[in-house]
Each structure stands twice: as structure tokens, then as C-alpha cells.
Design an enzyme around this catalytic site. Structure first.
Site, PDB file in Angstrom:
ATOM      1  N   VAL A  24      -9.362 -78.697 -62.286  1.00 57.63           N
ATOM      2  CA  VAL A  24      -8.284 -79.395 -62.994  1.00 57.63           C
ATOM      3  C   VAL A  24      -8.466 -79.280 -64.507  1.00 57.63           C
ATOM      4  O   VAL A  24      -7.509 -79.066 -65.248  1.00 57.63           O
ATOM      5  CB  VAL A  24      -8.238 -80.887 -62.591  1.00 57.63           C
ATOM      6  CG1 VAL A  24      -7.178 -81.613 -63.400  1.00 57.63           C
ATOM      7  CG2 VAL A  24      -7.957 -81.032 -61.110  1.00 57.63           C
ATOM      8  N   MET A  44      -7.363 -75.971 -65.536  1.00 58.85           N
ATOM      9  CA  MET A  44      -5.909 -75.905 -65.417  1.00 58.85           C
ATOM     10  C   MET A  44      -5.267 -76.595 -66.629  1.00 58.85           C
ATOM     11  O   MET A  44      -4.348 -76.064 -67.258  1.00 58.85           O
ATOM     12  CB  MET A  44      -5.470 -76.579 -64.109  1.00 58.85           C
ATOM     13  CG  MET A  44      -4.121 -76.124 -63.593  1.00 58.85           C
ATOM     14  SD  MET A  44      -3.620 -77.025 -62.098  1.00 58.85           S
ATOM     15  CE  MET A  44      -4.495 -76.135 -60.822  1.00 58.85           C
ATOM     16  N   ASP A  45      -5.791 -77.759 -66.967  1.00 59.41           N
ATOM     17  CA  ASP A  45      -5.300 -78.507 -68.133  1.00 59.41           C
ATOM     18  C   ASP A  45      -5.477 -77.683 -69.409  1.00 59.41           C
ATOM     19  O   ASP A  45      -4.580 -77.626 -70.255  1.00 59.41           O
ATOM     20  CB  ASP A  45      -6.062 -79.834 -68.234  1.00 59.41           C
ATOM     21  CG  ASP A  45      -5.581 -80.694 -69.400  1.00 59.41           C
ATOM     22  OD1 ASP A  45      -4.345 -80.793 -69.600  1.00 59.41           O
ATOM     23  OD2 ASP A  45      -6.427 -81.261 -70.118  1.00 59.41           O
ATOM     24  N   GLU A  46      -6.622 -77.021 -69.517  1.00 57.10           N
ATOM     25  CA  GLU A  46      -6.897 -76.206 -70.699  1.00 57.10           C
ATOM     26  C   GLU A  46      -5.930 -75.015 -70.786  1.00 57.10           C
ATOM     27  O   GLU A  46      -5.410 -74.707 -71.865  1.00 57.10           O
ATOM     28  CB  GLU A  46      -8.357 -75.724 -70.655  1.00 57.10           C
ATOM     29  CG  GLU A  46      -8.788 -74.831 -71.790  1.00 57.10           C
ATOM     30  CD  GLU A  46      -8.626 -75.461 -73.159  1.00 57.10           C
ATOM     31  OE1 GLU A  46      -8.580 -76.695 -73.254  1.00 57.10           O
ATOM     32  OE2 GLU A  46      -8.520 -74.699 -74.138  1.00 57.10           O
TER      33      GLU A  46
END
Lengths: 251, 251
Positions: free
Chosen positions: B170, B173-175
Site C-alpha cells: 500500500v 501504491m500510495d507513493e
């Protein structure tokens, strides 16, 4: 209780993600099984907790105060530790790897040849220097199936300059969900995560994550999390998570 | 274009989360503002990209192959690098801190006294030893506003034994969302994340994250992500994210 270890999720490698030179091919990536069990998991919380929090270990517990902890972090820690004295709350130990936490229990898909030579670390303990990364401790209330995680992000958890990476908060939320779900009812694998970010968290702040088990249904554990400032005046984020219920078998 | 730096989110410290001994109190934690701007952000993607990918730097780029990369990772990297030759795709550099990425741009709430003595690191580059933690590289397609991130998790990203921590996926993914949202339209802060996990990712696997900007509306950037095996036969996770659009001002 029936063994779940021969479920389709795990098994011998078919090399779907074969990465030559690495040793992990024995875990398969099939669909997460839709299991239907009639077992009442909740009755075994006490057994799980006493095994999880065994004092008979010389493993380093990373969830203990160190010089990097701020006065706020220390104060909250002492308050919660005080509440463990009557046995209502327990302080979760935090070892370097989840393999240490579940010693003596069998992990699906791991063959006998899997070696422990490699230095594995649980993601939220990946930065070992005190104060640089994750500083956190989780307290669990077995009968109410809820947890409190105290979190102080260090400078290696940066997202926007001087601000905690959203992903670092989510990872710790997932970790707190995961430990809570495991102790509250054999929750083992994250199925869903949903996070709403309300305010930024400056590096070095103290954040209190309040996690609760909302319900256990169809072999899924539903949890919620509120991440706030210690005085509850600042809401940083709200999250929810769903975990798959699976029981580990004795080795 | 109007300056957004005097928005209520940031300002002088009121010590809401005061952490004595630390230097970050100047960033405030007020509500994320609901701004309504008529500016067409998309026209400035080229300017953003050329600034972001400036060759005029001696900073270490962490998004380059090293000895820990598996043959699959190398093959995919070379394929994507080939596609950068006609200028349609660009390889994003990845420095130690986001402060390096936005040099010359002003960050809200950071006073002149904020020192750079502390060693800050972007969370997804927090583990420096090659192969131990995050190995990844992001390629971006400016005109289509989409990205591909190649990810090889190391043994310090463990969740369940030998399996990648859900939170580690996650966070990356956020990055990837964040960098894509920034270059595609000044997306700066995560508002929402939603992830469905489909299959576990063994440590050492190669994961391909395909990120797309779905829409830009009401100053929000909506993104989607599919995390798959290189041969697209295994779906590990699906995610979506919403980012707040904010333009950085020249210093």
C-alpha cells in the site's frame, strides 16, 4: 478443529512468479479461498493471547521505550501500562519477525527447505536505529477485542517534506489491524483496507490509533481505526480493514 | 496563478501536537481546505516533468538497477527504458527525500529556521541496503497520465512469514499514486486510499503496478492501480486513491 493448511491458496510452486535465485517459490498465488467454517473462534482468544505474549523468550521486544520517545509518548505508554496491571489490557510484545511471534505454528506453503539464514524483518520494524523510523507499541483488550497503538514517526518515514508518508501510517494501521485481528479471532491476511486522511502528521508527532473489531462474519473480521492526537483534538485519519480468518496449526 | 501558501491548513505552530525537542511544530494540522480553483493544471505537465527529471543534479538516483534485481525485474526495466527513447515515457528519478525532488519550490508551513541537519528519507527509500527493502522504479507517460512501477520486495518488507506486508504494498501504491498525481496535475496530499488484496506476494517476487489517472475534478485527482505479476496472470491487488491538487510556488 479442522486443518486449513491444505487450502487452495497455498501449495507447491508452479513458478507463477518464479524469481530465480530466490527461495520463496513455494508459496502459491491462487485465489483467496471462500471458506465456510462453523467454528467459534472467539473462545480461544485467551489461549492465543497467552501464547503470543509468552514471557519465555530471549527475543528482543521492540515495543519498549527508548531515548527517542517524546514525553507525550512516554506519558501515554505509562498510562496504558498501568492499565495492564489488573489484566484487562495486555501490552503486545513486538519481535523482529512474525516468524518469532508464531513460533511452533505452521505456516502454509513453507517447505522444510525454507532456510532462516536470510534476515527477515517485519516491515514496521525494518528500521532498527532508535527514533529513525517506526516507534510504536500496541496494547490489546482481549475481552473488548480492541487495541490502542501509540505511534511516533521518525525522519525515515517522510512523505512530503517533514510530514509522515501516508503509506507509513497505513502500514502501521494494517499492522495494528493484523495483530488485533489475529488475537481477536485468527485474522491472518488483509482482504481490504480503506483510509481517509484528514490532516497531515508532522514527523515526530505522537499519534494514537484506536482499533476496534466491529464484527466477525463469514470468516471475515471487520475492523475500524481512528488515528488522533493524544488529546483527541486532531483527527489525522480514519480507516477500516477486513481480514480473513484462518487458524494456524501446531507444528 | 494565485498563491495557495496562505491556506488555513498551514501556518504558525499552535503546538497541537507539540513534541518537545523536535523541530517540526511549525506545520499545523487544520482541516484540509476545500479550494475551488478554475486553473487548468494539465497544461503545465511538461514544465513539471522537465523540472522533476532534471539531469542537473549530483543526487543519487535510487531507481536504478543493482545486483539485487532479479532477471524479471531487469528485463521489464530494460523494456520500459527502451520506450523512453522516443520521449513518450519518462523514467522518474528517485532521490532520498522529497525535499530533493521539489528543490526551489516552497513547502507550506516550513519556516526559515527549519534545519536540514536531520537525515530525512522518503519512506519508500528508508532501507538503503540493496535488495533488503524496497527495490522499485517508476515510469511515467505524461500525455496519457499513467505510470508503471516495477517493484521487488526484499526481506525487510515482511508481513506474514516470507510474504510481503500488505502495508508495504500500500505504501508503494500510495507513493506511485503520489508521484503520478503530482506530475499529472499537482496532486500533493493523499485524501483517500482503498485497496483490495487478492493474492499474497512472496518476498522476492516482481510486481508490476499500473497506475492511471481516472479523472481530475473539484481539485481532486482520482487514480487507480492494478498490481499484477509480470505476465499479468496473477492479480495481487487493486487500489484507488484520491489526491488533493495544490500548486507549489517558486521560492
Amino acid at each position: 478443529m479442522m486443518s486449513l493448511w491444505r487450502m487452495p491458496w497455498f501449495g507447491a510452486s508452479r513458478g507463477l512468479l518464479g524469481t530465480p535465485g530466490l527461495r520463496f517459490q513455494t508459496v502459491l498465488h491462487r485465489h483467496i479461498p471462500k471458506l465456510v467454517l462453523g467454528t467459534n473462534f472467539s473462545s480461544s482468544t485467551d489461549k492465543l493471547v497467552s501464547r503470543f505474549c509468552s514471557k519465555n523468550t530471549d527475543l528482543k521486544d521492540y515495543a519498549l521505550p527508548n531515548a527517542s520517545w517524546s514525553p507525550d509518548m512516554m506519558r501515554l505508554y505509562k498510562e496504558l501500562l498501568e492499565k495492564t496491571k489488573d489484566g484487562e489490557w495486555i501490552k503486545m510484545p513486538s519481535f523482529k519477525s512474525n516468524s518469532d511471534h508464531i513460533k511452533g505454528l505452521k505456516i502454509p506453503g513453507q517447505s522444510e527447505t525454507t532456510s532462516d539464514k536470510e534476515d527477515y524483518r517485519i516491515f514496521t520494524r525494518c528500521i532498527e536505529n532508535e527514533g529513525q523510523g517506526y516507534e510504536y507499541v500496541i496494547f490489546f483488550h482481549p475481552s473488548k477485542k480492541k487495541s490502542v497503538c501509540l505511534f511516533q514517526p521518525g525522519p525515515f518515514l517522510e512523505g512530503p517534506p517533514r510530514i509522515t508518508h501516508g503509506g507509513a501510517l497505513v502500514a502501521l494501521m494494517d499492522e495494528t489491524f493484523s495483530k488485533t485481528a489475529y488475537l481477536a479471532g485468527y485474522g491472518l491476511f488483509t482482504l481490504n483496507l480503506n483510509i481517509k486522511f484528514k490532516k497531515v502528521i508532522p514527523i515526530g508527532s505522537v499519534v494514537v490509533l484506536n482499533v476496534e473489531v466491529e464484527k466477525i462474519e463469514d470468516q471475515k473480521i471487520f475492523l475500524s481505526c481512528i488515528a488522533q492526537s493524544p488529546d483527541q483534538q486532531v483527527l489525522f485519519a480514519k480507516g477500516s480493514g477486513v481480514f480473513l480468518q484462518l487458524e494456524l496449526e501446531e507444528e
